[in-house]
Design a protein around this motif. Structure first.
Motif, PDB file in Angstrom:
ATOM      1  N   ALA A   9       4.141   5.933  -5.221  1.00 23.94           N
ATOM      2  CA  ALA A   9       4.229   6.035  -6.682  1.00 23.94           C
ATOM      3  C   ALA A   9       3.126   6.923  -7.246  1.00 23.94           C
ATOM      4  CB  ALA A   9       4.151   4.643  -7.304  1.00 23.94           C
ATOM      5  N   GLY A  10       2.178   7.262  -6.396  1.00 28.62           N
ATOM      6  CA  GLY A  10       1.085   8.124  -6.831  1.00 28.62           C
ATOM      7  C   GLY A  10       0.024   7.402  -7.635  1.00 28.62           C
ATOM      8  N   LEU A  11      -0.187   6.131  -7.331  1.00 30.88           N
ATOM      9  CA  LEU A  11      -1.159   5.347  -8.100  1.00 30.88           C
ATOM     10  C   LEU A  11      -2.561   5.523  -7.542  1.00 30.88           C
ATOM     11  CD1 LEU A  11       0.736   1.966  -8.589  1.00 30.88           C
ATOM     12  CD2 LEU A  11       0.646   3.957 -10.092  1.00 30.88           C
ATOM     13  N   ARG A  12      -3.508   5.648  -8.458  1.00 28.26           N
ATOM     14  CA  ARG A  12      -4.904   5.650  -8.050  1.00 28.26           C
ATOM     15  C   ARG A  12      -5.400   4.210  -8.051  1.00 28.26           C
ATOM     16  NH1 ARG A  12      -5.104  10.446 -11.635  1.00 28.26           N
ATOM     17  NH2 ARG A  12      -5.422   8.929 -13.293  1.00 28.26           N
ATOM     18  N   LEU A  53       7.136   6.791 -14.374  1.00 31.00           N
ATOM     19  CA  LEU A  53       8.280   6.393 -13.542  1.00 31.00           C
ATOM     20  C   LEU A  53       8.134   4.997 -12.938  1.00 31.00           C
ATOM     21  CD1 LEU A  53       9.670   9.248 -11.254  1.00 31.00           C
ATOM     22  CD2 LEU A  53      10.894   7.805 -12.889  1.00 31.00           C
ATOM     23  N   PHE A  54       6.916   4.680 -12.496  1.00 29.25           N
ATOM     24  CA  PHE A  54       6.772   3.448 -11.704  1.00 29.25           C
ATOM     25  C   PHE A  54       5.666   2.530 -12.195  1.00 29.25           C
ATOM     26  CE2 PHE A  54       8.292   6.617  -8.550  1.00 29.25           C
ATOM     27  CZ  PHE A  54       9.512   6.030  -8.264  1.00 29.25           C
ATOM     28  N   THR A  55       5.953   1.240 -12.141  1.00 29.80           N
ATOM     29  CA  THR A  55       4.911   0.223 -12.194  1.00 29.80           C
ATOM     30  C   THR A  55       5.024  -0.544 -10.886  1.00 29.80           C
ATOM     31  OG1 THR A  55       4.940   0.037 -14.596  1.00 29.80           O
ATOM     32  CG2 THR A  55       4.129  -1.871 -13.377  1.00 29.80           C
ATOM     33  N   VAL A  56       3.930  -0.626 -10.135  1.00 31.26           N
ATOM     34  CA  VAL A  56       3.956  -1.317  -8.848  1.00 31.26           C
ATOM     35  C   VAL A  56       3.072  -2.546  -8.940  1.00 31.26           C
ATOM     36  CG1 VAL A  56       3.533  -1.144  -6.369  1.00 31.26           C
ATOM     37  CG2 VAL A  56       4.306   0.870  -7.641  1.00 31.26           C
ATOM     38  N   ALA A 106       0.844  -1.208   0.000  1.00 26.76           N
ATOM     39  CA  ALA A 106       0.000   0.000   0.000  1.00 26.76           C
ATOM     40  C   ALA A 106       0.875   1.253   0.000  1.00 26.76           C
ATOM     41  CB  ALA A 106      -0.927  -0.013   1.215  1.00 26.76           C
ATOM     42  N   ALA A 107       1.948   1.234   0.796  1.00 27.63           N
ATOM     43  CA  ALA A 107       2.831   2.404   0.876  1.00 27.63           C
ATOM     44  C   ALA A 107       3.527   2.645  -0.467  1.00 27.63           C
ATOM     45  CB  ALA A 107       3.867   2.201   1.985  1.00 27.63           C
ATOM     46  N   ALA A 108       3.951   1.554  -1.123  1.00 30.52           N
ATOM     47  CA  ALA A 108       4.638   1.701  -2.412  1.00 30.52           C
ATOM     48  C   ALA A 108       3.687   2.286  -3.454  1.00 30.52           C
ATOM     49  CB  ALA A 108       5.191   0.355  -2.880  1.00 30.52           C
ATOM     50  N   ARG A 109       2.467   1.809  -3.443  1.00 32.04           N
ATOM     51  CA  ARG A 109       1.471   2.347  -4.385  1.00 32.04           C
ATOM     52  C   ARG A 109       1.254   3.831  -4.146  1.00 32.04           C
ATOM     53  NH1 ARG A 109      -1.897  -0.691  -7.488  1.00 32.04           N
ATOM     54  NH2 ARG A 109      -3.276   1.120  -7.489  1.00 32.04           N
ATOM     55  N   GLU A 110       1.130   4.173  -2.884  1.00 32.38           N
ATOM     56  CA  GLU A 110       0.873   5.569  -2.548  1.00 32.38           C
ATOM     57  C   GLU A 110       2.059   6.439  -2.956  1.00 32.38           C
ATOM     58  OE1 GLU A 110      -0.345   6.226   1.607  1.00 32.38           O
ATOM     59  OE2 GLU A 110       0.374   8.274   1.198  1.00 32.38           O
TER      60      GLU A 110
END
Ligand code: FMN
Ligand code: SF4
Ligand code: FES
Lengths: 187, 454
Positions: A103-106, A116-119, A97-101
């Protein structure tokens, strides 16, 4: 536009030569294409098919079976967080959850809009002694807390290559794919 | 700490054994040298006599497997080292490779000599970027020093070893799926028989062994079969590298004689349950082996004893859960793995794992129905042994053992409409879980349509 340059085509031919039968080279060739595009596009599939004398649909059928072959554009860095049992028991889901957040993922998004990121939520990464485990471009970070996950993503955002818990790390996902194709190595 | 003999982890912690020279200094490649001075048949006989059993999960006797390889087919023979290690909880192959890569290569070289093979493959799990690089470096050194190549250690035996990286599919650890994958197809299992030893890679005789299995081989050649049988139990000789993780103080890999009681692994080596809490459940050999409980602390860790206790030694991967852990959640998480990794070839697995996941999701979220437990209990015998390959049995294991040992936890979830451990559920306003992603479409098998249609 061709995906593989003449130089990469020469590397592709060397990959094919490693195997008794050309078709066995399909995964390394897909990795090679992926190292250029960051994913495998329809054009990439066509070029692999041509190199191996296969139909594009045959290559696509193989490519879609494997989760490390990406069928859509992918972030510069791929962040895998293990949430399988031993990591879940040690807080892996909070790390995810922290990694998603960070990375700015909705919700529902896998890759960030800035490219930049794929999580991804991953299955057991074979490093449960270091649970919870998070991979950055397939380099392991062990005993990661949500705080540490945010730090790692911040470092990546600044263009750094954070040192993994063991061994060396690739520069980014595309570099990792060159290593997986067997045409380059980790330091 | 009771310290038994360590065979394949004896040099762990000593980084000097990673490069070729350091490995040779501690006796490395001596086993291969001995093997090359014997006939291939004598090598197989020695490994047979050692009673070495495969460490990849099934425990099949290694020497017997090698002896199945026919030498009169006119086709080449192949050795494949299975380094796909993906069974949840299992991480000994990775550490064996990282800490002493030449030990694996020596095992591969001996196996290749024994079955008269000139080409071996290492199928390395895709996510193992660093371990694969360690192997690649070791392979280069082995070629430089004449261990591999045209003349293995100066003999006229030739051996090439190709490192092949997978791409993220658990099922590719299953030996026939691995072969499909290595041939460049979707990694789906094939019918057995014919077994790979008869018709494996490119329909040629092929020996497939796990990394840990191969690591023992040089030591057996160096020290003799009777030395090996003097360790462990009669039917499970030697040691085993147990991977222990989850709720323990010191998770890690511990090499202990086969037959060591679980209590010794947990308490003396892994430092006991984390925070001194009470043990609730543990898997003896990865998530596909039925869970055992605190009542099984004294079960000896060998193939026969674990089976007698109602489970399987599997990969020797122990995942420990304590009194605060929810068993419905643990089972749900384990089953989701198999639902995700189902290769889609057969209906019981493709559909069955998906449905079991749905039912478990809703029980954990507080939306369980009274009929769900009879439903799960009905699914278990209807799925067990009904899959094309053993992946489906692995998916059923946690469900069956979860219900066997912890049925009241499932009942409480349904009655209270929430998880008794987290307190969360429909009773507290948690939304009903959405359906998991639909099962995969039935996929084309290893034979492409174009070949069928000509
Ligand atoms: C679903 C499934 C996954 C498997 N994964 C692995 C694996 O990752 N590594 C492995 O060595 N064996 C794995 N196996 C067992 C192999 O099929 C095979 O038995 C083993 O590699 C043989 O080597 P051994 O005799 O040295 O144990 C798996 C089996 C199944 C059914
Ligand atoms: S049991 Fe599952 S993994 Fe095995 S062949 Fe059938 S669908 Fe594939
Ligand atoms: S459970 Fe996360 S690495 Fe094994």
């Amino acid at each position: 536009m061709a995906v593989l340059t003449p130089e990469l085509r020469a590397q592709a031919e060397a990959i094919v030569a490693r195997y008794p039968r050309p078709r066995s080279a399909i995964l390394p060739l897909l990795y090679l294409v992926q190292s250029v595009e960051g994913w495998v596009s329809p054009e990439g599939l066509r070029e692999v098919a041509e190199l191996l004398g296969l139909r594009t649909a045959e290559v696509e059928a193989v490519a879609t079976f494997y989760t490390m072959i990406r069928p859509r554009p992918t972030g510069r860095h791929v962040v895998n967080v293990c949430t399988n049992l031993s990591c879940a028991l040690r807080g892996g889901r909070d790390v995810y959850a922290a990694a998603r957040e960070a990375a700015g993922l909705r919700p529902g998004e896998e890759s960030s809009a800035d490219g930049l990121f794929t999580v991804r939520e991953e299955e057991c990464l074979g490093a449960c002694d270091g649970a919870p485990v998070m991979q950055v471009d397939f380099a392991n970070h062990e005993r990661v807390t949500p705080e540490r996950a945010r730090e790692l993503l911040d470092a990546l955002r600044r263009g750094e290559v954070p040192a993994p818990s063991r061994g060396a790390a690739p520069r980014d996902f595309r570099h990792a794919c060159r290593i997986l194709a067997g045409v380059e190595d980790l330091a | 700490m009771s310290d038994g003999p360590r065979i394949i982890t004896a040099h762990w912690g000593d980084e000097r054994v990673i490069p070729y020279e350091g490995y040779v200094r501690v006796g490395g490649y001596e086993g291969l040298r001995r093997a090359l001075a014997m006939s291939p048949e004598e090598v197989i006989a020695e490994v047979k006599a050692s009673g070495l059993r495969g460490r990849g999960g099934a425990g099949f006797p290694t020497g017997v497997k090698w002896s199945f390889v026919p030498q009169d087919t006119g086709k080449p023979t192949y050795v494949v080292c299975n380094f796909d290690e993906s069974e949840p909880g299992t991480f000994n192959n990775r550490e064996l490779v990282e800490r002493e890569p030449h030990q694996v290569l020596e095992g591969i070289a001996i196996a290749a000599y024994a079955i008269r093979s000139n080409l071996a493959f290492i199928y390395c799990r895709g996510e193992f970027l660093w371990p694969g690089s360690v192997l690649r470096r070791a392979l280069e050194e082995a070629y430089e020093h004449g261990v591999l190549g045209e003349r293995v250690l100066g003999t006229d035996h030739r051996l090439d070893v190709v490192l092949h990286r997978g791409a993220g599919a658990y099922i590719c650890g299953e030996e026939t799926a691995l072969l499909s994958s290595l041939e460049g197809y979707r990694g789906q299992p094939r019918q057995r028989p014919p077994f790979p030893a008869i018709e494996g890679l490119y329909a040629s005789p092929t020996v497939i062994n796990n990394v840990e299995t191969l690591c023992f081989v040089p030591h057996i050649l160096r020290n003799g079969a009777s030395w090996f049988t003097s360790i462990g139990t009669e039917r499970s000789p030697g040691t085993k590298v147990f991977s222990i993780s989850g709720k323990v103080e010191r998770p890690g890999n511990y090499e202990l004689p086969m037959g060591t009681p679980f209590r010794v692994l947990l308490e003396e080596h892994a430092g006991g349950v984390l925070g001194g809490r009470a043990l609730k459940a543990w898997t003896p050999g990865g998530s596909s082996t039925p869970m055992l409980t605190a009542e099984h602390l004294d079960v000896a860790l060998d193939f026969e004893s674990v089976q007698q206790a109602g489970s399987m030694l599997g990969t020797g991967a122990v995942m420990v859960m304590d009194e605060t852990d929810c068993m419905v959640e643990a089972v749900r998480r384990m089953v989701r793995f198999y639902a995700h990794e189902s290769c889609g070839k057969c209906t019981p697995c493709r559909e069955g794992t998906w449905w079991v996941s749905r039912v478990l999701d809703r029980i954990e979220a507080g939306y369980g129905r009274p009929e769900d437990l009879p439903l799960l209990e009905d699914l278990v015998p209807n799925l067990l042994f009904r899959g094309f390959c053993p992946l489906l049995d692995g998916a059923v294991s946690p469900v069956a053992s979860g219900l066997r040992h912890f049925r009241e936890e499932f009942e409480r979830h349904i009655e209270e409409r929430r998880c008794p451990f987290t307190g969360r559920g429909s009773a507290t306003g948690v939304a009903e879980p959405p359906a998991p992603p639909a099962p995969q479409e039935p996929a084309p098998g290893p034979v492409p349509l174009s070949e069928v249609l000509g």
